[in-house]
Each structure stands twice: as structure tokens, then as C-alpha cells.
Design an enzyme around this catalytic site. Structure first.
Site, PDB file in Angstrom:
ATOM      1  N   LYS A   1      43.047  84.515  44.025  1.00 45.11           N
ATOM      2  CA  LYS A   1      43.754  83.838  42.937  1.00 45.11           C
ATOM      3  C   LYS A   1      43.454  84.530  41.597  1.00 45.11           C
ATOM      4  CE  LYS A   1      43.907  79.537  45.509  1.00 45.11           C
ATOM      5  NZ  LYS A   1      43.338  78.218  45.804  1.00 45.11           N
TER       6      LYS A   1
ATOM      7  N   GLN B   1      38.839  74.423  43.549  1.00 51.22           N
ATOM      8  CA  GLN B   1      38.983  74.897  44.924  1.00 51.22           C
ATOM      9  C   GLN B   1      38.404  73.850  45.884  1.00 51.22           C
ATOM     10  OE1 GLN B   1      40.571  77.846  45.920  1.00 51.22           O
ATOM     11  NE2 GLN B   1      40.369  76.930  47.944  1.00 51.22           N
TER      12      GLN B   1
ATOM     13  N   ASP C   1      47.852  72.730  40.983  1.00 52.63           N
ATOM     14  CA  ASP C   1      47.900  72.564  42.444  1.00 52.63           C
ATOM     15  C   ASP C   1      48.845  71.422  42.837  1.00 52.63           C
ATOM     16  OD1 ASP C   1      46.533  74.439  43.956  1.00 52.63           O
ATOM     17  OD2 ASP C   1      44.571  73.529  43.586  1.00 52.63           O
TER      18      ASP C   1
END
Ligand code: NAP
Length: 288
Positions: A52, A96, A119
Site C-alpha cells: 500500500k 490494517q 477502507d
């Protein structure tokens, strides 16, 4: 049969996003910032985070990486998120997953300002998706729809069957297909006679996380098969679908690796730029 090349499409999208990021930065005169938070030493998570961050570099997005100890308390983690929520240089916040067991994931995720939730996991963004309002979409489902669109695969009117009902893949994908006028069925561990249902699918998506779960007998001739699964077998990365036999029956299929996976990061970048744009547009509107 055509293989859906997610790697190629995601590279094309990244190039498009690099241009979009440059234009947005030029318009608003500020960097685009993504905060990436990793708690603990999970090896798979480390790889995802590294990918990422490198995607940010490629697109000219500034990433700020927080590697936190496994022992961090929920209160400390939430206090970091509170700071990032009001940090002007940060447009997106990514935590994460999974988090260590002593931390309640939902409490942490829902602390993220919905406008920085790149997200698409907060309750607010999930609610917006459910109601069909403009939202930051979860990256994997968004990437799947993007893949189908790039291959001009008709969604409207299609019978779609999704295997798996997780909050990050199955459920949001259900709503995205519904919004696009598909007729959608979702299957899970309590579904009876799954094959009878999968055989009705014009588009079949497997997000189960079990190798060999989907075989050729479960797939209708000419179907589109999207394999989200990531499984490890004999040191190899494979999906949920028995690729070699299913490819003989279907019209389109995504490989693993190189199908859905690369799209997820591309969509994270897309959400980060979108969050940046919306925030600065709102500021301009408020000031005018
Ligand atoms: P998850 O939270 O474990 O959910 C799995 C779903 O599959 C659940 O709804 C479960 O049903 C269902 N399921 C499991 N075994 C089943 C069975 N025997 N019959 C019918 N349904 C069954 O997984 P997830 O997070 O959605 O991820 C699914 C897979 O996609 C994993 O392999 C994951 O690594 C992969 N993934 C890939 C990407 C990517 O970027 N490529 C992104 C996210 C996830 P119940 O609800 O009844 O338990």
C-alpha cells in the site's frame, strides 16, 4: 473463455489515478496524505502495508506509516486516530486488520472519521452504501465491480450469486450489485444445496477462503467467475475456484494471483484521492 487480467487493469487504473492525483493537488495546492497504521508483527499484514505504501509512492500520495507495538492499548490506538482525524495533512486513515485480540476492532474502526475512512468499513460508510448514498466503498467489492465494468460485462439484470457474507466482501458486494440492478443471492455455511444456487449464476463470486470450493459442476456454461479467495497450498497461492476445470466452462474468469487482489490496492488509492477531493471541495464551498 477470457481471463480477466486484474494486474493489467489495476496498472492502467494506477496510471489514471496518478494523473487524477496530480490534477487534484494542483487544484487545491496541498499534498494528499494517507495514514497507515499497523499494530504488531503479523507477516501477511506487513506485506499488505508495504504494498500500500509503495502504491502511494507511485501515485505521488504522501504516506505516513505508524508501526505500533502489539502491546498498545485500545485507548492509545484510539487517541492516535483522534489526532489523525483532525490532522489537516491527512485525507485517509487505514488501520490494517486484523488487530490483536485485546483490541475491539469495531471500536477502533468506528473512531475513524467517516470522511477519512478509505477502507469504507465504518458504520457510517456502510449505512451510506446500504441506502445507496454516495460513499467511500470497501476496496475489494469496489474493485470487483470495476473489473466487470472494464470488461464490459453486463451487470443489470444478471443473476449474481455471492459465496460468503463477510462485512468486508460479501455484504457490501451484495449492495453494489443490487444498486446495479442485478438479482443477487448470497450463500454461507447454513445455505442448503449450494450447487443448485451457483448453477443459476450468470456472475458467480466466491469469497469463502477455501481452496477447491468451487468446481466445474457448480458453474453454468458461459458464466462469469470471480475468485476472491486467497489460500495457501503446498507453498502456492490459490483461490477458491478450481481454475483449470472451471475455465473450460465459463466465459470469463479471474485468476489467483493476478485477478481481484491487485484491484484492492488500486481502489484504496482511488478512495484516498476521492476523500481528498471531497474534503477540499467542501472547504471551498464553505469558504465561498
Ligand atoms: P470471512 O470473513 O472468513 O468469510 C468467509 C465467508 O465464507 C463467511 O460468510 C462464511 O459463512 C463463508 N463460508 C465459509 N465456509 C463455507 C462453506 N463451507 N460453505 C459456504 N460458505 C462458507 O472471509 P473474507 O474476509 O470475506 O474473505 C474471504 C476470502 O477472500 C479469504 O480467502 C480472504 O483471504 C480473501 N480476500 C481477498 C481479498 C483480495 O483483495 N483479493 C480481500 C479480502 C478477502 P458464515 O458467514 O456462515 O460463516
Amino acid at each position: 473463455m477470457q481471463i480477466i487480467d486484474g494486474k493489467l487493469i489495476s496498472e492502467t487504473i494506477r496510471m489514471e489515478l496518478k494523473t487524477a492525483a496530480g490534477i487534484a493537488k494542483g487544484r487545491y495546492g496541498k499534498d494528499i496524505g494517507l495514514a497507515v497504521i499497523l499494530v504488531g508483527e503479523n507477516q501477511a499484514s506487513k506485506v499488505y502495508v508495504k504494498n500500500k505504501i509503495s502504491a502511494c509512492q507511485q501515485l505521488g500520495i504522501v504516506s505516513r506509516f505508524y508501526q505500533l507495538s502489539e502491546m498498545i492499548s485500545q485507548v492509545e490506538l484510539i487517541s492516535l486516530i483522534d489526532k489523525l482525524n483532525v490532522d489537516d495533512a491527512i485525507s485517509g486513515i487505514l488501520v490494517q486488520l486484523p488487530l490483536p485480540k485485546h483490541i475491539l476492532e469495531a471500536s477502533v474502526i468506528d473512531r475513524i472519521s467517516p470522511d477519512k475512512d478509505v477502507d469504507g468499513f465504518t458504520l457510517v460508510q456502510a449505512g451510506r452504501l446500504l441506502k445507496g448514498e454516495q460513499s467511500l466503498l470497501p476496496c475489494t467489492p469496489k474493485g470487483i465491480i470495476e473489473l466487470l465494468d472494464r470488461y464490459n460485462i453486463e451487470i443489470s439484470g444478471a443473476n449474481v450469486v455471492i459465496l460468503g457474507r463477510s462485512n468486508i466482501v460479501g455484504k457490501p458486494l451484495f449492495h453494489l450489485f443490487l444498486q446495479r440492478n442485478a438479482t443477487v443471492t448470497i450463500c454461507h455455511t447454513k445455505t442448503r444445496n449450494i450447487s443448485d444456487i451457483t448453477l443459476t449464476a450468470d456472475i458467480l463470486v466466491s469469497a469463502v477462503g477455501r481452496a477447491h470450493f468451487v468446481n466445474a459442476r457448480m458453474v453454468k456454461d458461459g458464466a462469469v467467475v470471480i475468485d476472491v479467495g486467497i489460500n495457501h497450498e503446498n507453498g502456492k497461492l490459490i483461490g477458491d475456484v478450481e481454475f483449470d476445470t472451471v475455465k473450460e466452462k465459463c466465459a470469463y474468469i479471474t485468476p489467483v494471483p493476478g485477478g481481484v487482489g491487485p484491484m484492492t490496492i488500486a481502489m484504496l488509492m482511488s478512495n484516498t484521492i476521492e476523500a481528498y477531493r471531497r474534503r477540499h471541495e467542501n472547504e471551498c464551498n464553505l469558504n465561498s
